[in-house]
Motif scaffolding. Structure first.
Motif: not given
Length: 253
Positions: A164-191
């Motif tokens: 869960a800490v590492l935000a791996l599926p099926p835990f919610p952190g995984f979905l939250a990070l995917l949602g965040l990545l959708r909003q970022l540009g390529a450089a920020a998403a890479g970081v």
């Protein structure tokens, strides 16, 4: 601006203001104080952040600070084996990503859900570290062997908590990070992906130190009770279910 400044003192993630969180977490010696520092203070910070408006004029600068903070704390995880320190460093790194979600339009339910998904596992890791310390005298991975071999229920709880800490599926952190990545540009998403990779690398080393090797010498303190393990399992199930129910909010911010 005052709301943002106070939120930065309560919700870790904006270096160097997040050093206050690290200092308070470092002196917390009981579970009650850990709940206050690792749960209540960040929760108050998230609530204040939800009331504030991102500073559009300084958005690029703030994003750079947040990405650098997340990367710094993730990098420091690689050299840490003490579970209390590991949990607060990971919380600071994850907190920077919560700030990043706010900066890119996450407010209200989506912000609170993302914060819970990314920060709650670090709190549980701190509590499990306290349980480990009571049993073997130290919350240190790999010091004298495998905690899982001597205390299988505690070891199982630590293993699931790490997922869960590492935000791996099926835990919610995984979905939250995917949602965040959708909003970022390529450089920020890479970081952000690099931060995620560093979490996984550090987590793998922590996993190795707690789950493998000869058994850590057992003490007179018994393993977690079956009822405690069942309660943790139910909490994990509710956490996963909550992430699935709130996953729609992360696809819209």
């Amino acid at each position: 601006m005052l709301l943002i400044l106070v939120a930065a003192l309560l919700l870790p993630g904006v270096f160097p203001l997040s050093m206050l969180f690290g200092a308070l977490a470092g002196v917390a010696r009981t579970n009650a104080w850990r709940l206050l520092v690792v749960a209540a203070l960040p929760a108050a910070g998230v609530l204040l952040l939800g009331l504030a408006t991102p500073p559009r004029a300084a958005q690029a600068l703030l994003q750079a600070v947040l990405l650098a903070s997340a990367l710094l704390y993730a990098w420091r995880l690689l050299g840490v084996r003490e579970l209390f320190v590991w949990a607060r460093l990971q919380a600071a790194s994850a907190g920077a990503l919560v700030w990043l979600a706010w900066l890119h339009g996450s407010h209200g339910a989506s912000l609170y859900a993302a914060a819970a998904a990314l920060l709650a596992p670090a709190l549980l890791l701190s509590l499990l570290a306290a349980a480990m310390q009571r049993r073997v005298g130290a919350a240190y991975a790999g010091l004298r062997g495998s905690i899982a071999a001597a205390y299988p229920r505690l070891g199982a709880a630590l293993a699931v908590c790490l997922l869960a800490v590492l935000a791996l599926p099926p835990f919610p952190g995984f979905l939250a990070l995917l949602g965040l990545l959708r909003q970022l540009g390529a450089a920020a998403a890479g970081v952000v992906l690099l931060v995620w990779l560093l979490w996984s690398w550090a987590g793998a080393m922590l996993w190795q130190g707690t789950q493998f090797g000869p058994a850590w010498p057992a003490t007179r303190v018994p393993d977690l009770a079956r009822g405690q393990l069942l309660g943790l399992a139910l909490a994990a199930g509710m956490f996963v279910l909550g992430g699935l129910l709130w996953s729609g909010t992360w696809s819209t911010f």
